[in-house]
Design a protein around this motif. Structure first.
Motif, PDB file in Angstrom:
ATOM      1  N   GLU B 686       1.143  -1.319   0.054  1.00 51.29           N
ATOM      2  CA  GLU B 686      -0.115  -0.070   0.333  1.00 51.29           C
ATOM      3  C   GLU B 686       0.560   1.196  -0.038  1.00 51.29           C
ATOM      4  N   ASP B 687       2.599   0.797   0.171  1.00 51.12           N
ATOM      5  CA  ASP B 687       3.234   2.403   0.707  1.00 51.12           C
ATOM      6  C   ASP B 687       3.462   2.659  -0.807  1.00 51.12           C
ATOM      7  N   ASP B 868      -7.868   2.028  -9.647  1.00 54.11           N
ATOM      8  CA  ASP B 868      -7.508   1.654  -8.302  1.00 54.11           C
ATOM      9  C   ASP B 868      -6.686   0.505  -8.100  1.00 54.11           C
ATOM     10  N   SER B 869      -5.757   0.654  -6.941  1.00 53.85           N
ATOM     11  CA  SER B 869      -5.337  -0.794  -6.748  1.00 53.85           C
ATOM     12  C   SER B 869      -4.325  -0.302  -5.931  1.00 53.85           C
ATOM     13  N   ILE B 870      -3.717  -2.091  -4.639  1.00 50.74           N
ATOM     14  CA  ILE B 870      -3.326  -1.220  -3.722  1.00 50.74           C
ATOM     15  C   ILE B 870      -1.503  -0.622  -4.350  1.00 50.74           C
ATOM     16  N   GLY B 871      -1.538  -0.014  -3.770  1.00 52.43           N
ATOM     17  CA  GLY B 871      -0.214   0.932  -3.883  1.00 52.43           C
ATOM     18  C   GLY B 871      -0.169   1.661  -4.815  1.00 52.43           C
ATOM     19  N   LYS B 873      -2.057   4.646  -5.566  1.00 52.84           N
ATOM     20  CA  LYS B 873      -2.178   5.893  -5.239  1.00 52.84           C
ATOM     21  C   LYS B 873      -0.776   6.784  -4.566  1.00 52.84           C
ATOM     22  N   LEU B 874       0.047   6.629  -3.447  1.00 50.48           N
ATOM     23  CA  LEU B 874       0.865   5.816  -2.904  1.00 50.48           C
ATOM     24  C   LEU B 874       2.392   6.536  -3.868  1.00 50.48           C
ATOM     25  N   ARG B 877       3.390   9.373  -5.609  1.00 52.80           N
ATOM     26  CA  ARG B 877       3.856  10.414  -4.191  1.00 52.80           C
ATOM     27  C   ARG B 877       5.752  11.120  -4.860  1.00 52.80           C
TER      28      ARG B 877
END
Lengths: 94, 981, 187
Positions: B686-687, B868-871, B873-874, B877
């Motif tokens: 997720e990070d 959208d998938s896990i990670g 969005k982040l 960064r």
């Protein structure tokens, strides 16, 4: 420790994998969340001396993720729920 | 040879002789003896030398609380130091040596320490070894190390086995004395599942050591009858030789059963000890009480012991340390010792009672209001010096002195979850507090019920209460019910070299000194003086130290408080904690379906997690692994090779939302993947950091097979269940691991299709048109066996992965080898696999190392923005997307003879070599037989734009500097023509 | 018929049998297995098919022991079905037909190695292997537990001196070693 599995009854915590704060269920809404929301979700955890809601995975059992309410000082476990039910109750059904 | 101090009676078998050797001398004893009792019966009082001052010592006790009589038991690779002679059960052929003495027990050169005792007081090390700092390593530490410890290890591997086991019960009773036995009878008759554990080899507790009557018959008769009844109950399990060592959370108790310690060697296949994990609803602590000594000058000579121990040796073991003994007491219980020994024909020189109003005796002299103030005797007690009530002194000749300062309940287990005991003025002792571990209650002497009647009654009542039993209690047998009569008396005034903690050589003087130096907290006192820090955890010494500290501070004992007791209750061999987990049994071994075949073929295996994988397959004439690996790579690229890739995780993903689910867990899109096609997928945390990669093949609209790396198979599955249950609980998707179910082989090389066409049933067309790159599907092979075929390639060659049910994996591999003979097929191992993936520039564990992102891996554009998938969005960064972000590149040496090493860092061709000029690092390196020089993969700042740049690869730790060129990570077939062939 | 010869999980052509003091450990290769996971929203239909197949739906911690198909509970809406290999090698395919779209079926036959442990001292052996309260387990109880760090299913059979242990096939050798060692230690 003994975790009283909602379906299987008392089970040794050695059968479980621990993941920590159950707040991980509350994944931000990708459509509306701000970068700060994502930061908090990914990195910030409460670490209370006292009651704590935690995620435990019954890896050596039925593979349910559980939300265990545990006192981190006394290790008393006051509530054990199926994480799936918790997730649904927190509006994660889509 | 006779046993000069052997008495009559007791629980020993006088008819049977057991020979044993102590310090090279032959003795004999009897079944039922401990090493200590047998030595005492043989006239041996001196059994060891003390820790610091090397003073002569004999047993202080007759049980597990023993601080002094520690020996090296057994010889050879079974030698075990610091074993308590007081609990070591005698067996024929027992071999033991005293410890901490040189050259002999009677003459110990280090006893010189005793002369310099003024220098060895509390805080000695802190005060002495302060300076100069350089002296530490060369002078002080070697001296301390040499002097430290008591016995010696054998320095050889322990040949014995240890087990772990699990038991469950409604009621665990720890201690089979009067209260424990009554509790077990009550609970057992009530139908509860009961475990009764006792550390002793003979159940009965103090009843085995007393001459008391129960129901007007010897107490032992009642014990025997109770044990017989308990043995007959199927719901009661007796566990003698079992010490409950700790009270853990939620009714879990640790217990060590000494299965074979009373034997010369364990029987074939049997463990030496078992560490039991006992799950219980309720626990009843019936651990009894431990007598405490009184401190006086030179109170540590062999022959001076607890009065109850003297009584135990006489009554139970028919042994006495001497034929003429005295007793020093502050309570009535001490007189019991005098009476019992007198009855056994041992001469009582005197009973010294600190109380002016002590009881008298017609059988021996009682010195009332008197104190023992000193002792004499070089290697054992010869005289006790007594200060009488009128202030005059008298010297009493005696070879043993029984000391009784009252009794302390054994509250240890009540404290294992931070409970604190409370002070009881009547008993002048700590009793269990009110914060007990949940489910635990206490009965008998452990709870301060010191009379036999009190113990029996409280045992029955506590069991009934704990289990909520209905109905009447069993009738309490008749027994003495004497009240405790004592006047607290901790130490003789003016004494200095009076021992409190005999195992760590802590004296009254040390406690006073620590107080003088400002240590006020009881925990500080403990650590500064080491009082109670030895293996006996201060069972006989703590209270004496507290009492002196209280007096010095002008406080009461409860105001001073106690230190905390922690598990284990008594020392546990490290092997017992390890159990079977040694050597190859440390963890289970996973074998691939072709393992037995590979072994026949002479493969060299490597551990990958729990898996054993073939690393390479040497053939005749090959003497170096590189020869084998280079050959396997060349042969595969030239024709065809087969590699067992069963170890890759395989997860079956089904359901109408299966594609939606994969869209969540992979950063790239899967929804539009056609049935019969496979796609590479990258999973992010997720990070935004890469977690794992693999492929997913779509076998049906609602059915995918996901592969994971070997290392992450379990973790990825857990992650997928988390996503399924906790994040998207209402997707219609079901998961199950099928890693073990399918034997899967990579068949790679230009001739791979030709080979497979000989195996795949003709109904299935696997030509390039019908089964192109990234195709997958269910097929049958060898005349009808169900199988799966994936056209995927890790090597960069035309390649397939074929899977059959595991039981047929062995046969399929043999078939591939025989059918492939015409193509000179070879098996290849994990090394060749690794070389080929580096040649092809595929990322693996070295690159997916927990710090890298899709961008770093050159797959930045794969992260879909459309979903959208896990990670995902982040991963957007700023910090992960800077212009000079690390990018995966290839590295080759300018001079083809030079070496590339993984772990080396990339620096500019000129300029300083330091962390601030670091440009990147090498993750993987291998010799490429295809290019005939070494190659590497690595991460370089802005690497994508720096192809062709000359740099230095440096490894300061291995003193390596190599001039390298940055190249594309795809060393072989960058356009991918081979794998699409 | 294909011409590939199977091997047992322990690598033999015949199942291995070991006896210690009257307790026997038998490798059981003749078992076909498939998992049944109810599709979301079709749990009731799935249970109906299960009931038709087994006679009743195994609840948590339970097995339904019956010929030719038997089954036990593995997790929420998740079961394992077993049947004789000789007659049911295509068990998964059979179940797909039976359950239709009410369940996801996955072949599990060779994911597991099966051992039968039977005899008077069976309970004493199990106490050295895993934390199950074996003395309280009844015929038809099926529990997951860890034996030598391996996630295993233990099913108590009829007669009660008999348990069947399913462990991961790749670790069959380690599992067999652990069980056999415990037999020698306990018996």
């Amino acid at each position: 420790m003994i975790i009283n599995h909602p379906l299987l009854g008392p089970r040794d915590s050695a059968e479980f994998v621990y993941m920590g704060d159950a707040a991980l269920i509350d994944r931000p809404d990708p459509d509306t969340a701000s970068p700060e929301d994502w930061h908090d979700y990914a990195y910030l955890r409460d670490n209370p001396a006292g009651e704590h809601r935690e995620l435990w995975f019954h890896e050596g059992g039925d593979r349910s993720w559980l939300v265990v309410t545990r006192n981190t000082v006394t290790h008393e476990i006051s509530k054990v729920e199926l994480a799936r039910d918790v997730a649904r109750a927190r509006g994660r059904s889509t | 040879m006779t046993q000069p101090n052997r008495l009559n009676g007791g629980l020993i078998d006088h008819e049977t002789r057991l020979k044993f050797i102590f310090d090279g001398k032959d003795y004999y004893g009897h079944p039922g003896d401990t090493l200590a009792s047998a030595l005492l019966a043989n006239g041996v009082r001196l059994m060891g030398r003390s820790f610091k001052y090397h003073r002569p010592r004999g047993p202080l006790t007759a049980g597990s609380e023993e601080p002094n009589a520690l020996v090296e038991l057994r010889g050879g690779n079974r030698q075990e130091p610091n074993t308590r002679a007081t609990t070591a059960e005698l067996y024929d052929g027992l071999f033991a040596k005293s410890q901490n003495r040189f050259p002999s027990l009677a003459f110990d050169a280090m006893a010189i320490n005793d002369r310099f005792s003024n220098f060895l007081t509390a805080g000695f090390y802190y005060k002495t070894f302060m300076w100069p700092a350089a002296f530490w390593e060369k002078i002080y530490e070697p001296i301390i190390r040499k002097a430290a410890g008591l016995g010696a290890l054998s320095m050889r591997a322990d040949p014995d086995e240890y087990d772990k086991g699990f038991r469950h019960c409604d009621l665990l009773i720890t201690g089979a004395g009067p209260s424990g036995l009554m509790a077990a009878l009550t609970a057992g008759r009530g139908g509860a599942e009961v475990i009764l554990a006792d550390e002793d080899f003979e159940m009965g507790g103090r009843l085995n050591a007393e001459t008391l009557a129960i129901n007007d018959a010897p107490a032992r008769d009642w014990v025997v009858a109770a044990l017989a009844e308990l043995s007959s109950l199927p719901n009661v399990r007796l566990m003698p030789r079992t010490t409950v060592i700790g009270a853990f959370d939620h009714g879990i108790y640790g217990a060590v059963e000494r299965v074979s310690d009373h034997l010369k060697t364990p029987a074939e296949g049997k463990p030496r000890q078992i560490l039991w994990r006992i799950y219980t609803q309720k626990t009843l602590l019936c651990a009894g009480a431990t007598e405490r000594p009184i401190a006086f000058e030179n109170n540590d000579r062999p022959g001076i012991m607890l009065a109850s121990a003297l009584r135990t040796y006489a009554n139970r073991f028919a042994a006495t340390p001497a034929r003429r003994v005295a007793v020093f007491t502050n309570n009535d219980d001490g007189h019991r010792t005098a009476r019992d020994l007198h009855a056994q024909g041992v001469k009582i020189a005197a009973v010294v009672d600190t109380r002016p109003d002590a009881q008298s005796s017609s059988d021996y002299e009682v010195l009332k209001g008197a104190q023992v103030i000193d002792s004499k005797g070089r290697l054992g007690l010869t005289f006790a010096e007594v200060k009488l009530a009128d202030g005059s002194t008298r010297t009493i000749e005696c070879g043993a002195l029984g000391v009784s300062g009252g009794w302390n309940p054994n509250v240890h287990l009540t404290c294992h979850q931070r409970g604190r005991p409370t002070w009881n003025d009547d008993l002048a002792a700590f009793v269990p507090g009110d914060t007990l571990p949940p489910g635990l209650s206490v009965a008998g002497a452990a709870n301060g019920s010191f009379s036999t009647h009190g113990a029996l009654k409280s045992g029955a009542e506590a069991a009934k209460k704990a289990l909520g039993l209905k109905g009447r209690l069993p009738k309490t047998p008749q027994a003495e019910d004497a009240p405790v009569s004592q006047t607290p008396f901790w130490y003789v005034e003016g004494c200095a070299r009076a021992w409190l903690d005999q195992q760590n050589d802590v004296t009254v003087k040390d406690v006073k000194l620590s107080h003088q130096e400002g240590f006020r907290s009881v925990e500080h006192l403990k650590r500064y003086t080491t009082l109670g820090m030895a293996t006996d955890q201060g069972k006989t010494s703590n209270l004496g130290g507290l009492a002196i500290m209280a007096e010095l501070a002008g406080k009461s004992i409860p105001e001073v408080g106690t230190t905390i007791f922690r598990p284990p209750y008594t020392p546990v061999p490290i092997g017992t904690f390890g159990g079977r987990m040694r050597g190859m049994e440390f963890h289970p071994t996973r074998l691939t379906p072709s393992h037995f075949w590979a072994k026949e073929r002479g493969a060299v295996f490597v551990e990958v997690g729990n898996w054993l994988r073939a690393q390479w397959f040497p053939i005749e004439g090959e003497t170096h692994w590189r020869q084998s690996v280079d050959r396997e790579v060349r042969q595969t690229r030239a024709s065809v090779g087969v590699c067992d890739c069963t170890t890759l995780g395989k997860i079956d993903v089904q359901g109408t939302d299966a594609a939606t689910f994969l869209n969540k867990i992979y950063c790239n899109g899967f929804a539009k993947l056609a049935v019969g096609k496979t796609r590479y997928g990258l999973m992010l945390r997720e990070d935004g950091i890469a977690m794992d990669d693999g492929t997913a093949g779509r076998l049906a609209e609602d059915h995918f097979v996901v592969t994971t790396t070997t290392a992450n198979a379990i973790k990825v599955y857990q992650h997928m269940e988390f996503v399924r249950q906790c994040l998207f609980p209402d997707l219609d998707v079901q998961l199950i691991s099928t890693t073990e179910a399918w034997a899967q082989y990579a068949v790679a090389g230009p001739n791979s299709r030709k080979l497979l066409q000989k195996i795949v049933d003709p109904a299935f067309d696997i030509s390039n048109d019908a089964f192109p790159f990234m195709a997958c599907g269910n097929i049958t092979v060898c005349g009808g066996l169900r199988a799966r075929l994936f056209r995927i390639s890790f090597s960069g060659e035309l390649a397939f992965e074929i899977a059959v049910p595991s039981r047929y994996g062995d046969a399929l591999m043999r078939k591939l080898m025989s059918e492939g003979e015409e193509f000179d097929v070879i098996p290849y191992g994990t090394e060749a696999l690794g070389v080929m993936r580096i040649e092809k520039g595929h990322a693996a564990g070295n690159e997916l190392n927990g710090t890298t992102t899709a961008l770093n891996l050159g797959m930045g554009r794969m992260v879909s923005k459309a979903k959208d998938s896990i990670g995902s969005k982040l991963s957007e960064r700023d910090g992960l997307n800077e212009d000079d972000a690390l990018k995966q590149v290839g590295i080759k040496p300018l001079n083809p003879a030079e070496k590339i090493t993984a772990g080396g860092h990339l620096m500019a061709a000129d300029g300083p070599v330091d962390a601030s000029h670091d440009q990147g690092y090498v993750t993987s390196a291998a010799f490429s037989p295809t290019l005939d020089h070494m190659i590497g993969l690595g991460f370089l700042k802005n690497g994508g734009d720096r192809l062709g740049e000359k740099m230095r690869l440096v490894s300061p730790v291995t003193d390596l500097t190599v001039e390298v060129e940055i190249v594309s990570a795809h060393f072989v077939d960058p356009e991918g023509e081979r794998l699409r062939a | 018929m294909h011409d590939l010869a199977p091997i047992t999980a322990l690598g033999g052509t015949e199942p291995r049998i070991d006896t210690v003091a009257g307790v026997t450990l038998t490798e059981k290769p003749g078992l076909a297995l498939a998992s049944i996971a109810a599709r979301h929203g079709k749990e009731a239909a799935c249970r109906k098919h299960l009931k038709a197949l087994l006679g009743s739906v195994p609840e948590p911690g339970k097995a339904k022991l019956r010929d030719p198909e038997a089954g036990f509970w593995m997790g929420p809406d998740f079961w394992m079905i077993g049947a004789p290999f000789d007659s049911h090698e295509d068990l998964a395919a059979q179940l797909v037909k039976r359950f239709g779209t009410s369940a996801s079926v996955t072949e599990q036959t060779d994911a597991w190695a099966a051992f039968d442990l039977q005899g008077d001292g069976m309970e004493a052996v199990m106490e050295l292997c895993c934390n199950l309260d074996i003395r309280q387990m009844q015929t038809g109880d099926a529990q997951r537990t860890s034996i030598h760090h391996l996630g295993c299913y233990v099913i108590r059979r009829d007669p009660t001196d008999w348990v069947r242990i399913l462990g991961p096939r790749s670790s069959a050798g380690s599992l067999h070693h652990a069980l056999h060692t415990a037999m020698k230690a306990a018996l």
